[in-house]
Design an enzyme around this catalytic site. Structure first.
Site, PDB file in Angstrom:
ATOM      1  N   ASN A 159       3.971  -8.836   2.671  1.00  0.00           N
ATOM      2  CA  ASN A 159       5.033  -7.819   2.518  1.00  0.00           C
ATOM      3  C   ASN A 159       4.769  -6.608   3.402  1.00  0.00           C
ATOM      4  O   ASN A 159       5.676  -6.082   4.040  1.00  0.00           O
ATOM      5  CB  ASN A 159       5.131  -7.374   1.051  1.00  0.00           C
TER       6      ASN A 159
ATOM      7  N   ASP B 267       4.409  -2.389  -7.134  1.00  0.00           N
ATOM      8  CA  ASP B 267       3.397  -3.413  -6.895  1.00  0.00           C
ATOM      9  C   ASP B 267       3.692  -4.042  -5.533  1.00  0.00           C
ATOM     10  O   ASP B 267       4.804  -4.558  -5.323  1.00  0.00           O
ATOM     11  CB  ASP B 267       3.484  -4.461  -8.023  1.00  0.00           C
TER      12      ASP B 267
ATOM     13  N   TYR C 130     -11.200 -12.270  -4.728  1.00  0.00           N
ATOM     14  CA  TYR C 130     -11.294 -11.058  -3.895  1.00  0.00           C
ATOM     15  C   TYR C 130     -11.726 -11.403  -2.478  1.00  0.00           C
ATOM     16  O   TYR C 130     -11.037 -11.075  -1.511  1.00  0.00           O
ATOM     17  CB  TYR C 130     -12.295 -10.110  -4.555  1.00  0.00           C
TER      18      TYR C 130
ATOM     19  N   GLY D  99       5.300  -7.474   7.049  1.00  0.00           N
ATOM     20  CA  GLY D  99       6.740  -7.569   7.313  1.00  0.00           C
ATOM     21  C   GLY D  99       7.344  -6.177   7.485  1.00  0.00           C
ATOM     22  O   GLY D  99       8.146  -5.932   8.389  1.00  0.00           O
TER      23      GLY D  99
ATOM     24  N   LYS E  80      -2.865 -12.706  -5.130  1.00  0.00           N
ATOM     25  CA  LYS E  80      -1.474 -12.399  -4.736  1.00  0.00           C
ATOM     26  C   LYS E  80      -1.404 -11.052  -4.028  1.00  0.00           C
ATOM     27  O   LYS E  80      -0.656 -10.884  -3.069  1.00  0.00           O
ATOM     28  CB  LYS E  80      -0.574 -12.338  -5.979  1.00  0.00           C
TER      29      LYS E  80
ATOM     30  N   LEU F  69      -4.367  -0.259   1.308  1.00  0.00           N
ATOM     31  CA  LEU F  69      -5.578  -0.211   0.466  1.00  0.00           C
ATOM     32  C   LEU F  69      -5.349  -0.823  -0.909  1.00  0.00           C
ATOM     33  O   LEU F  69      -6.294  -0.917  -1.699  1.00  0.00           O
ATOM     34  CB  LEU F  69      -6.028   1.255   0.280  1.00  0.00           C
TER      35      LEU F  69
HETATM   36  P1  NAD Z   1      -9.530   1.422  -6.508  1.00  0.00           P
HETATM   37  O1  NAD Z   1      -9.457   0.351  -7.520  1.00  0.00           O
HETATM   38  O2  NAD Z   1      -9.935   2.782  -6.941  1.00  0.00           O
HETATM   39  O3  NAD Z   1      -8.150   1.554  -5.739  1.00  0.00           O
HETATM   40  C1  NAD Z   1      -7.253   0.503  -5.536  1.00  0.00           C
HETATM   41  C2  NAD Z   1      -5.835   1.032  -5.775  1.00  0.00           C
HETATM   42  O4  NAD Z   1      -4.891  -0.013  -5.515  1.00  0.00           O
HETATM   43  C3  NAD Z   1      -5.610   1.481  -7.211  1.00  0.00           C
HETATM   44  O5  NAD Z   1      -4.981   2.739  -7.222  1.00  0.00           O
HETATM   45  C4  NAD Z   1      -4.718   0.390  -7.804  1.00  0.00           C
HETATM   46  O6  NAD Z   1      -3.902   0.862  -8.852  1.00  0.00           O
HETATM   47  C5  NAD Z   1      -3.937  -0.048  -6.586  1.00  0.00           C
HETATM   48  N1  NAD Z   1      -3.428  -1.433  -6.662  1.00  0.00           N
HETATM   49  C6  NAD Z   1      -4.113  -2.545  -7.009  1.00  0.00           C
HETATM   50  N2  NAD Z   1      -3.315  -3.625  -6.923  1.00  0.00           N
HETATM   51  C7  NAD Z   1      -2.090  -3.173  -6.498  1.00  0.00           C
HETATM   52  C8  NAD Z   1      -0.851  -3.802  -6.212  1.00  0.00           C
HETATM   53  N3  NAD Z   1      -0.701  -5.119  -6.335  1.00  0.00           N
HETATM   54  N4  NAD Z   1       0.168  -3.018  -5.802  1.00  0.00           N
HETATM   55  C9  NAD Z   1       0.049  -1.677  -5.674  1.00  0.00           C
HETATM   56  N5  NAD Z   1      -1.103  -1.026  -5.948  1.00  0.00           N
HETATM   57  C10 NAD Z   1      -2.158  -1.766  -6.353  1.00  0.00           C
HETATM   58  O7  NAD Z   1     -10.508   0.891  -5.343  1.00  0.00           O
HETATM   59  P2  NAD Z   1     -11.040   1.601  -4.016  1.00  0.00           P
HETATM   60  O8  NAD Z   1     -12.501   1.575  -4.054  1.00  0.00           O
HETATM   61  O9  NAD Z   1     -10.328   2.871  -3.778  1.00  0.00           O
HETATM   62  O10 NAD Z   1     -10.598   0.527  -2.929  1.00  0.00           O
HETATM   63  C11 NAD Z   1      -9.511   0.724  -2.044  1.00  0.00           C
HETATM   64  C12 NAD Z   1      -9.449  -0.406  -1.037  1.00  0.00           C
HETATM   65  O11 NAD Z   1     -10.656  -0.440  -0.256  1.00  0.00           O
HETATM   66  C13 NAD Z   1      -9.313  -1.790  -1.669  1.00  0.00           C
HETATM   67  O12 NAD Z   1      -8.441  -2.574  -0.886  1.00  0.00           O
HETATM   68  C14 NAD Z   1     -10.713  -2.348  -1.616  1.00  0.00           C
HETATM   69  O13 NAD Z   1     -10.718  -3.745  -1.545  1.00  0.00           O
HETATM   70  C15 NAD Z   1     -11.238  -1.722  -0.322  1.00  0.00           C
HETATM   71  N6  NAD Z   1     -12.713  -1.646  -0.331  1.00  0.00           N
HETATM   72  C16 NAD Z   1     -13.344  -0.726  -1.112  1.00  0.00           C
HETATM   73  C17 NAD Z   1     -14.744  -0.691  -1.117  1.00  0.00           C
HETATM   74  C18 NAD Z   1     -15.515   0.319  -1.935  1.00  0.00           C
HETATM   75  O14 NAD Z   1     -16.739   0.259  -1.930  1.00  0.00           O
HETATM   76  N7  NAD Z   1     -14.913   1.262  -2.592  1.00  0.00           N
HETATM   77  C19 NAD Z   1     -15.469  -1.608  -0.353  1.00  0.00           C
HETATM   78  C20 NAD Z   1     -14.767  -2.550   0.395  1.00  0.00           C
HETATM   79  C21 NAD Z   1     -13.386  -2.545   0.411  1.00  0.00           C
END
Ligand code: NAD
Ligand code: UDP
Length: 314
Positions: free
Chosen positions: A100, A59, A146, A103, A92, A74
């Site tokens: 993190n 995490d 978010y 850093g 968080k 991501l």
């Molecule tokens: P997703 O939920 O499929 O992927 C997010 C991943 O992050 C997951 O594998 C999850 O297990 C992991 N994760 C969540 N919290 C975590 C933590 N604290 N520590 C480690 N891993 C953690 O979503 P996605 O659509 O693939 O989105 C990926 C990124 O792109 C995100 O940051 C999201 O905000 C950003 N984003 C996505 C979209 C979209 O339309 N898909 C739009 C804007 C921004």
């Protein structure tokens, strides 16, 4: 392209799994860090045997020591259903997790790319949205964990850049869809396709006249690589999204057209609080600085996504 040691946080999620695949195909070593909160090992199953790929369950709210040259950050739940499940942890992830990762970037002198979002514009009064627009976000509503988390993550990136000369990149991603979205992800494209394939009612929230602009995941990954590797030091923030805008009702109709045997009907449910009325990226900056523009039309991307869900729902 130079081969590098690259960290992808959230690499087992929807977008992250496509990014890991692309970075490996280009000969890089990829470390995928993911808590598996919304992601799944299924998304990276075919990569686990690759000697240049490493999966670390972790995490990002906890510090992490690795040696890397580039970081794509991501990690963060992206679907409203998931980011509202534990909103404090969502904030968080964007704030403590970002600190993190910044850093780590600072210690290793890595370039870090933050996956920000069109949600930083909130429910926008300016249409389409250019990067210069500061947005209209409700700071205390159910989406704030978010939206405000991502806004603070951007602040941290630019403070590390100014204060520590850290090379940062910030991409504002607009609604993206494609294979590897979780069937229960809760976002609109996966919901509608899964509902249509299972002959269940298609759930339109509100009247369905709110708009979104949908981008296929391959276009996004191209944009992220161009941003990370640009030679001018361009930091962004930069919008990466497909400007073709549709109402949610139009999206439902398009999905049904691609699944002709479906017996699904459109039904209407209450509109969630603070749901943005319209969203379309202004991509002039991405064109100018990165030479980027999307290439995949909605029908073509939806067709590939329908094929994917057909195979996983079997
Ligand atoms: P997703 O939920 O499929 O992927 C997010 C991943 O992050 C997951 O594998 C999850 O297990 C992991 N994760 C969540 N919290 C975590 C933590 N604290 N520590 C480690 N891993 C953690 O979503 P996605 O659509 O693939 O989105 C990926 C990124 O792109 C995100 O940051 C999201 O905000 C950003 N984003 C996505 C979209 C979209 O339309 N898909 C739009 C804007 C921004
Ligand atoms: N939406 C919908 N039905 C669903 C899921 C979502 O009508 O089953 C609507 C939602 O209210 C929003 C739009 O589709 O107006 C996009 O929702 P999503 O959660 O995919 O992304 P975001 O709101 O974060 O852009």
């Amino acid at each position: 392209m130079t081969k590098r040691k690259i960290l992808v946080t959230g690499g087992a999620g929807f977008i992250g799994s496509h990014l890991c695949r692309r970075l490996l195909a280009e000969g890089n070593d990829v470390m995928c860090v993911d808590s598996l909160f919304t992601g799944s090992k299924d998304n990276i199953l075919d990569l686990l045997d690759n000697k240049r790929f490493e999966f670390i369950r972790h995490d990002i709210c906890e510090p992490l020591t690795l040696e890397v040259e580039q970081i794509y950050n991501l990690a963060c739940p992206a679907s409203p259903v998931h980011y509202q499940f534990n909103p404090v942890h969502t904030t968080k992830t964007s704030v403590n997790g970002m600190i993190n990762m910044l850093g780590l970037a600072r210690r290793t002198k890595a370039t870090i790319l933050q996956a920000s979002t069109s949600e930083v514009y909130g429910d926008p009064e300016i249409h389409p949205q250019p990067e210069s627009y500061w947005g209209r976000v409700n700071p205390i509503g159910p989406r704030a964990c978010y939206d405000e988390g991502k806004r603070c993550a951007e602040t941290l990136c630019f403070d590390y850049h100014r204060q520590h000369k850290l090379p940062v990149r910030v991409v504002r991603i607009f609604n993206t869809y494609g294979p590897n979205m979780h069937p229960n992800d809760g976002r609109v494209v996966s919901n509608f396709i899964v509902q249509a394939l299972q002959n269940k009612d298609i759930t339109i929230y509100g009247k369905g006249n709110q708009t979104r602009s949908f981008q296929y995941v391959d276009d996004l990954v191209n944009g992220m690589l161009l941003l990370m590797n640009n030679k001018t030091g361009f930091t962004g923030p930069v919008n990466i999204g497909n400007p073709d805008e549709f109402t949610i009702k139009q999206l439902a109709e398009k999905v049904l057209k691609l699944i002709p045997g479906s017996k699904s009907k459109l039904i209407y449910k209450p509109l969630p609080q603070d749901d943005p009325r319209q969203r379309q990226p202004d991509i002039a900056l991405a064109k100018k600085e990165l030479g980027w523009a999307p290439t995949i039309k909605l029908e073509e991307g939806l067709r590939k996504t329908v094929e994917y869900f057909r195979s996983v729902l079997k």
